[in-house]
Write a protein that holds these residues in place. Sequence first.
Motif, mmCIF file in Angstrom:
data_model
loop_
_atom_site.group_PDB
_atom_site.id
_atom_site.type_symbol
_atom_site.label_atom_id
_atom_site.label_comp_id
_atom_site.label_asym_id
_atom_site.label_seq_id
_atom_site.Cartn_x
_atom_site.Cartn_y
_atom_site.Cartn_z
ATOM 1 N N ALA A 193 21.599 27.769 -30.400
ATOM 2 C CA ALA A 193 22.099 26.193 -30.213
ATOM 3 C C ALA A 193 20.969 25.339 -30.441
ATOM 4 O O ALA A 193 19.881 25.468 -30.532
ATOM 5 N N GLN A 194 21.558 24.119 -30.775
ATOM 6 C CA GLN A 194 20.489 22.835 -31.389
ATOM 7 C C GLN A 194 21.020 21.680 -31.050
ATOM 8 O O GLN A 194 22.400 21.347 -31.005
ATOM 9 N N PRO A 195 20.165 20.947 -30.210
ATOM 10 C CA PRO A 195 20.795 19.561 -30.043
ATOM 11 C C PRO A 195 20.693 18.584 -31.241
ATOM 12 O O PRO A 195 19.565 18.893 -32.146
ATOM 13 N N PHE A 196 21.598 17.668 -31.423
ATOM 14 C CA PHE A 196 21.416 16.984 -32.802
ATOM 15 C C PHE A 196 21.737 15.621 -32.742
ATOM 16 O O PHE A 196 22.811 15.262 -31.634
ATOM 17 N N PHE A 197 21.594 14.645 -33.452
ATOM 18 C CA PHE A 197 21.998 13.236 -33.642
ATOM 19 C C PHE A 197 22.297 13.269 -35.011
ATOM 20 O O PHE A 197 21.501 13.336 -35.932
ATOM 21 N N ILE A 198 23.309 12.350 -35.286
ATOM 22 C CA ILE A 198 23.746 11.752 -36.650
ATOM 23 C C ILE A 198 24.248 10.254 -36.474
ATOM 24 O O ILE A 198 24.818 9.976 -35.956
ATOM 25 N N LYS A 234 24.612 8.227 -46.473
ATOM 26 C CA LYS A 234 24.297 7.238 -45.652
ATOM 27 C C LYS A 234 23.763 7.164 -44.333
ATOM 28 O O LYS A 234 23.503 6.112 -43.467
ATOM 29 N N ASN A 235 23.708 8.517 -43.979
ATOM 30 C CA ASN A 235 23.183 8.912 -42.392
ATOM 31 C C ASN A 235 22.036 9.806 -42.578
ATOM 32 O O ASN A 235 21.803 10.376 -43.467
ATOM 33 N N TRP A 236 21.315 9.880 -41.545
ATOM 34 C CA TRP A 236 20.290 10.665 -41.243
ATOM 35 C C TRP A 236 20.942 11.771 -40.268
ATOM 36 O O TRP A 236 21.731 11.435 -39.150
ATOM 37 N N GLY A 237 20.692 13.140 -40.528
ATOM 38 C CA GLY A 237 20.817 14.113 -39.369
ATOM 39 C C GLY A 237 19.552 14.636 -38.764
ATOM 40 O O GLY A 237 18.519 15.055 -39.457
ATOM 41 N N LEU A 238 19.361 14.720 -37.617
ATOM 42 C CA LEU A 238 18.301 14.824 -36.755
ATOM 43 C C LEU A 238 18.507 16.186 -35.855
ATOM 44 O O LEU A 238 19.469 16.012 -34.996
ATOM 45 N N ALA A 239 17.681 17.065 -35.839
ATOM 46 C CA ALA A 239 17.960 18.239 -34.744
ATOM 47 C C ALA A 239 16.590 18.765 -34.369
ATOM 48 O O ALA A 239 15.452 18.503 -34.948
ATOM 49 N N ARG A 240 16.643 19.597 -33.082
ATOM 50 C CA ARG A 240 15.466 20.377 -32.727
ATOM 51 C C ARG A 240 15.873 21.840 -32.277
ATOM 52 O O ARG A 240 17.032 21.925 -31.834
ATOM 53 N N GLN A 241 15.048 22.659 -32.377
ATOM 54 C CA GLN A 241 15.573 24.148 -31.889
ATOM 55 C C GLN A 241 15.784 24.220 -30.340
ATOM 56 O O GLN A 241 14.910 23.654 -29.755
ATOM 57 N N GLY A 242 16.541 25.039 -30.190
ATOM 58 C CA GLY A 242 16.933 25.438 -28.776
ATOM 59 C C GLY A 242 17.583 24.338 -28.080
ATOM 60 O O GLY A 242 17.336 23.086 -28.122
ATOM 61 N N ALA A 243 18.548 24.777 -27.235
ATOM 62 C CA ALA A 243 19.323 24.046 -26.374
ATOM 63 C C ALA A 243 19.504 24.360 -24.761
ATOM 64 O O ALA A 243 19.874 25.426 -24.787
ATOM 65 N N GLN A 244 18.858 23.656 -24.075
ATOM 66 C CA GLN A 244 19.185 24.092 -22.576
ATOM 67 C C GLN A 244 19.493 23.045 -21.851
ATOM 68 O O GLN A 244 19.880 21.812 -22.087
ATOM 69 N N ALA A 245 20.362 23.160 -20.388
ATOM 70 C CA ALA A 245 20.721 22.031 -19.558
ATOM 71 C C ALA A 245 19.754 21.312 -19.348
ATOM 72 O O ALA A 245 18.458 21.438 -18.981
ATOM 73 N N GLY A 246 20.167 19.967 -19.251
ATOM 74 C CA GLY A 246 18.919 18.959 -19.347
ATOM 75 C C GLY A 246 19.684 17.727 -20.013
ATOM 76 O O GLY A 246 20.606 17.676 -20.320
#
Length: 254
Positions: A193-198, A234-246
């Motif tokens: 899983a990955q946390p992401f922002f677009i 028109k957008n940026w997609g940003l993500a980082r590896q790993g998703a944990q509760a928090g």
Amino acid sequence: MKHTQNRSPIPRRLAITIGLALLAGCGGGGGEEDAPPADMAAYTETMAFCEGTEPDGQGGWSLSSPSKYGNPSYDASALVSPRGAELSFTLLMKVGVHDYRGVNGFFIPSAYMEPEWGMGVQLQGRLPAGAACVRSLGKLTPPLNLPGGFHMPDNGYTLGWKSKWSAAVPVANVPGAVIDGFEFVSSFAPPDAQPFFILSKTRLASTQGAAICYLAPAAANWDCRTPSVTDLGKNWGLARQGAQAGVYVLAAPR
């Protein structure tokens, strides 16, 4: 075994964009369900907190949007999988993303939102048995009734950074200007899983110096990392590896 899968519609373009551009692939299909969650108490508590809904039958998964519009107001996406499932595509737990830089006190939030914009957690491959949700970290409090029967016009809110673990998340300690963020509550640790922002390039002209920062439930210090960046036109997609509760926030240089 055939799975029963109740899910909210996911915009096709967004699912393809994240699945191909950010993850470069998705998990396989088929397979048997897992056993029920090992920690049934955590499963039940998380599902109740997230206000998720179990799917019809024993298998499969259910994705819903138990967002709140009141005191406070926030977006939410809840996932429930009583026995786990095998995902053959990228599953998005997604809420709306805003730009809260410079917000101080009473303000009127923008109602304009493109369907591609969002933040949350994307999952693929094997989905463990359990429950989880993504909620906006920025909770909006509407105007209150005043003594004497007077009522302030319902055209603005105050912003508070609140999570399951803190009534005042210390966003001031983030090394940068916080754009927006979300809390990820889960009774299981998603293996892929990955946390992401677009978000729009009109909001973030450059990703230079941007960071996705994570605060664990019992931690005092933020873990900030340079995200992977995808140019989505028109957008940026940003993500980082790993998703944990928090808690996760997107920060830009001040």
